[in-house]
Design a protein around this motif. Structure first.
Motif, PDB file in Angstrom:
ATOM      1  N   ARG A  26      -4.524   6.146 -15.940  1.00 57.77           N
ATOM      2  CA  ARG A  26      -5.813   4.960 -15.104  1.00 57.77           C
ATOM      3  C   ARG A  26      -5.312   4.998 -13.726  1.00 57.77           C
ATOM      4  O   ARG A  26      -5.792   4.648 -13.227  1.00 57.77           O
ATOM      5  N   TYR A  27      -3.822   4.851 -12.946  1.00 60.02           N
ATOM      6  CA  TYR A  27      -2.745   4.990 -11.932  1.00 60.02           C
ATOM      7  C   TYR A  27      -2.855   6.092 -11.210  1.00 60.02           C
ATOM      8  O   TYR A  27      -2.331   6.682 -10.242  1.00 60.02           O
ATOM      9  N   GLU A  28      -3.163   7.810 -11.728  1.00 57.59           N
ATOM     10  CA  GLU A  28      -2.899   8.739 -11.290  1.00 57.59           C
ATOM     11  C   GLU A  28      -3.956   8.923 -10.108  1.00 57.59           C
ATOM     12  O   GLU A  28      -4.993   8.170  -9.662  1.00 57.59           O
ATOM     13  N   LEU A  29      -3.359   9.676  -9.380  1.00 55.15           N
ATOM     14  CA  LEU A  29      -4.464  10.053  -7.705  1.00 55.15           C
ATOM     15  C   LEU A  29      -5.865  10.082  -8.296  1.00 55.15           C
ATOM     16  O   LEU A  29      -6.563   9.099  -7.053  1.00 55.15           O
ATOM     17  N   ALA A  30      -5.953  10.419  -8.995  1.00 59.07           N
ATOM     18  CA  ALA A  30      -7.794  11.661  -8.794  1.00 59.07           C
ATOM     19  C   ALA A  30      -8.252  10.293  -9.720  1.00 59.07           C
ATOM     20  O   ALA A  30      -9.228  10.542  -9.064  1.00 59.07           O
ATOM     21  N   HIS A  31      -7.506   9.495 -10.291  1.00 55.91           N
ATOM     22  CA  HIS A  31      -8.910   8.582 -11.221  1.00 55.91           C
ATOM     23  C   HIS A  31      -9.013   7.607 -10.019  1.00 55.91           C
ATOM     24  O   HIS A  31      -9.463   6.725  -9.946  1.00 55.91           O
ATOM     25  N   LEU A  32      -7.748   7.188  -9.237  1.00 59.70           N
ATOM     26  CA  LEU A  32      -7.716   5.826  -7.718  1.00 59.70           C
ATOM     27  C   LEU A  32      -8.762   6.175  -7.138  1.00 59.70           C
ATOM     28  O   LEU A  32      -9.684   5.757  -6.234  1.00 59.70           O
ATOM     29  N   ARG A  33      -9.016   7.606  -7.198  1.00 58.59           N
ATOM     30  CA  ARG A  33     -10.097   8.039  -5.406  1.00 58.59           C
ATOM     31  C   ARG A  33     -11.443   7.968  -6.278  1.00 58.59           C
ATOM     32  O   ARG A  33     -12.092   7.798  -5.079  1.00 58.59           O
ATOM     33  N   ASP A  39      -9.838   4.040  -0.586  1.00 61.75           N
ATOM     34  CA  ASP A  39      -9.795   5.103   0.025  1.00 61.75           C
ATOM     35  C   ASP A  39      -8.747   5.169   1.551  1.00 61.75           C
ATOM     36  O   ASP A  39      -7.873   5.993   1.804  1.00 61.75           O
ATOM     37  N   PRO A  40      -8.845   4.056   2.018  1.00 61.81           N
ATOM     38  CA  PRO A  40      -7.845   4.372   3.220  1.00 61.81           C
ATOM     39  C   PRO A  40      -5.975   3.891   2.735  1.00 61.81           C
ATOM     40  O   PRO A  40      -4.943   4.382   3.373  1.00 61.81           O
ATOM     41  N   VAL A  41      -5.785   4.188   1.256  1.00 64.56           N
ATOM     42  CA  VAL A  41      -4.275   4.162   1.302  1.00 64.56           C
ATOM     43  C   VAL A  41      -3.564   5.780   1.287  1.00 64.56           C
ATOM     44  O   VAL A  41      -4.356   6.227  -0.262  1.00 64.56           O
ATOM     45  N   PRO A  42      -3.226   6.194   1.821  1.00 57.91           N
ATOM     46  CA  PRO A  42      -2.383   7.435   1.283  1.00 57.91           C
ATOM     47  C   PRO A  42      -1.943   8.183   0.128  1.00 57.91           C
ATOM     48  O   PRO A  42      -1.633   7.057  -0.570  1.00 57.91           O
ATOM     49  N   ASP A  43      -1.940   9.376  -0.080  1.00 57.52           N
ATOM     50  CA  ASP A  43      -1.683  10.026  -1.572  1.00 57.52           C
ATOM     51  C   ASP A  43      -0.395   9.141  -2.257  1.00 57.52           C
ATOM     52  O   ASP A  43      -0.133   8.891  -3.347  1.00 57.52           O
ATOM     53  N   ASN A  44       0.163   9.111  -1.017  1.00 56.10           N
ATOM     54  CA  ASN A  44       1.502   9.156  -1.500  1.00 56.10           C
ATOM     55  C   ASN A  44       2.184   7.691  -2.371  1.00 56.10           C
ATOM     56  O   ASN A  44       2.674   7.205  -2.765  1.00 56.10           O
ATOM     57  N   THR A  45       1.250   7.001  -0.948  1.00 52.42           N
ATOM     58  CA  THR A  45       1.675   5.499  -1.018  1.00 52.42           C
ATOM     59  C   THR A  45       1.104   5.280  -3.299  1.00 52.42           C
ATOM     60  O   THR A  45       1.843   4.497  -3.764  1.00 52.42           O
ATOM     61  N   ILE A 221       6.698  -0.105  -0.214  1.00 52.32           N
ATOM     62  CA  ILE A 221       5.600   1.055  -1.001  1.00 52.32           C
ATOM     63  C   ILE A 221       4.910   0.949  -0.179  1.00 52.32           C
ATOM     64  O   ILE A 221       4.134   1.733   0.786  1.00 52.32           O
ATOM     65  N   PHE A 222       4.466  -0.371   0.818  1.00 52.63           N
ATOM     66  CA  PHE A 222       3.293  -0.877   1.488  1.00 52.63           C
ATOM     67  C   PHE A 222       4.021  -1.271   3.345  1.00 52.63           C
ATOM     68  O   PHE A 222       2.920  -1.996   3.772  1.00 52.63           O
ATOM     69  N   ASN A 223       5.274  -0.345   3.372  1.00 53.72           N
ATOM     70  CA  ASN A 223       5.672  -0.550   4.536  1.00 53.72           C
ATOM     71  C   ASN A 223       5.153  -0.603   6.260  1.00 53.72           C
ATOM     72  O   ASN A 223       4.866  -0.968   7.503  1.00 53.72           O
ATOM     73  N   SER A 224       4.053   0.687   6.244  1.00 55.76           N
ATOM     74  CA  SER A 224       4.037   1.327   7.022  1.00 55.76           C
ATOM     75  C   SER A 224       2.165   0.944   7.032  1.00 55.76           C
ATOM     76  O   SER A 224       1.602   1.217   7.816  1.00 55.76           O
ATOM     77  N   LEU A 225       1.703  -0.250   6.477  1.00 51.97           N
ATOM     78  CA  LEU A 225       0.480  -0.533   6.295  1.00 51.97           C
ATOM     79  C   LEU A 225      -0.585  -1.256   6.234  1.00 51.97           C
ATOM     80  O   LEU A 225       0.483  -2.585   6.517  1.00 51.97           O
ATOM     81  N   PRO A 226      -1.291  -1.324   7.055  1.00 53.34           N
ATOM     82  CA  PRO A 226      -1.666  -2.215   7.858  1.00 53.34           C
ATOM     83  C   PRO A 226      -2.223  -3.638   6.853  1.00 53.34           C
ATOM     84  O   PRO A 226      -2.492  -3.089   4.706  1.00 53.34           O
ATOM     85  N   THR A 227      -2.229  -4.513   6.866  1.00 55.74           N
ATOM     86  CA  THR A 227      -2.021  -5.815   5.220  1.00 55.74           C
ATOM     87  C   THR A 227      -3.281  -5.859   5.102  1.00 55.74           C
ATOM     88  O   THR A 227      -3.711  -5.971   4.258  1.00 55.74           O
ATOM     89  N   ASP A 228      -4.581  -5.479   5.934  1.00 58.70           N
ATOM     90  CA  ASP A 228      -6.157  -5.499   5.504  1.00 58.70           C
ATOM     91  C   ASP A 228      -5.682  -4.525   3.966  1.00 58.70           C
ATOM     92  O   ASP A 228      -6.921  -4.556   3.525  1.00 58.70           O
ATOM     93  N   VAL A 229      -5.326  -3.470   4.782  1.00 58.36           N
ATOM     94  CA  VAL A 229      -5.709  -2.572   3.749  1.00 58.36           C
ATOM     95  C   VAL A 229      -4.821  -2.243   2.537  1.00 58.36           C
ATOM     96  O   VAL A 229      -5.203  -2.135   1.427  1.00 58.36           O
ATOM     97  N   ILE A 230      -3.525  -3.385   2.136  1.00 58.45           N
ATOM     98  CA  ILE A 230      -3.019  -3.721   1.377  1.00 58.45           C
ATOM     99  C   ILE A 230      -3.790  -4.554   0.445  1.00 58.45           C
ATOM    100  O   ILE A 230      -3.919  -4.146  -0.768  1.00 58.45           O
ATOM    101  N   ALA A 231      -5.070  -5.294   1.361  1.00 55.85           N
ATOM    102  CA  ALA A 231      -5.402  -6.433   0.292  1.00 55.85           C
ATOM    103  C   ALA A 231      -6.238  -5.999  -0.214  1.00 55.85           C
ATOM    104  O   ALA A 231      -7.067  -6.018  -1.180  1.00 55.85           O
TER     105      ALA A 231
END
Length: 254
Positions: A26-33, A39-45, A221-231
């Protein structure tokens, strides 16, 4: 967290493997998408997040047993001001640098343990329902389908505690300074314990070191992402998890 009854280990190992495999899927990329919150979170993250969950929240059976032992001791240690004070002389550097954040840093370490503990408690409920409903043969033949009645027997509070553990852990990742403090202080604690073997045993040291490493990995994991994206991603987790439970237990969501 408690030791498992030996006579039920085979059934419990089967159930654990099924649940771990389901989490991985359920946490595979295709399912998360399929969920807009990610949506704002990159594939590698997202892939790194999945691996973090498999490694730290739902590890394999052997690692699970190790974590139960070390986290029991670390949880007790972090809740004991007297024993923490015994580390102060050898951990002064980190304690001085992050003095205002020591309570929060300890809380961050506890959150890693609490998320793990919430997963184990949910597992214990599922084990109990599977035994009560005599699902051994069905699980052997049908896999996750055979486990569905045990999942359906969960009450909302059982799964809510698990979700709270997961989402609280992600919320910690929004606070990079707190993660830095937690990683530094817990790592320093582990080093201090090595210098005082008469006061702290090996598993206490391993528990502090493991929590520090988990925080470090989580920070990356989320080092380069804005906090609103993580939230936003944190808000997507309950949605994803409740959808899975409804499907796996073969009952509609209310």
């Amino acid at each position: 967290m408690k030791a498992l009854p030996s006579e039920d280990k085979q059934l419990e190992k089967q159930i654990h493997a099924l649940l771990r495999e389901a989490l991985g899927r359920r946490y595979e990329l295709a399912h998360l998408r399929k969920y807009s919150e990610f949506d704002p979170v990159p594939d590698n993250t997202l892939e790194t997040l999945r691996l973090f969950g498999l490694r730290h929240i739902y590890p394999d059976w052997e690692q699970r047993a190790f974590q139960i032992r070390i986290f029991q001791k670390t949880q007790t240690l972090l809740q004991s001001p007297t024993r923490l004070m015994a580390l102060s002389r050898t951990a002064l550097l980190s304690l001085f640098r992050f003095s205002a954040q020591v309570p929060g840093a300890v809380k961050a370490g506890m959150q890693v343990i609490s998320a793990f503990d919430a997963t184990r408690k949910l597992e214990e409920k599922i084990f109990s329902h599977a035994r009560r409903l005599n699902l051994e043969d069905r699980i052997e033949k049908e896999g996750m389908g055979g486990l569905a009645p045990a999942l359906a027997a969960l009450v909302p509070e059982d799964y809510e505690t698990y979700l709270q553990g997961l989402t609280a852990l992600v919320q910690i990742l929004i606070q990079p300074r707190l993660l830095d403090a937690g990683e530094s202080i817990l790592g320093e604690m582990a080093r201090a314990m090595r210098k005082r073997p008469g006061l702290f045993d090996e598993e206490e040291r391993q528990g502090a070191q493991y929590a520090a490493e988990a925080l470090a990995e989580g920070r990356k994991i989320f080092n380069s992402l804005p906090t609103d994206v993580i939230a936003g991603a944190a808000e997507g987790i309950p949605h994803l998890e409740l959808d899975w439970l409804a499907e796996a237990s073969q009952k509609p969501r209310s």
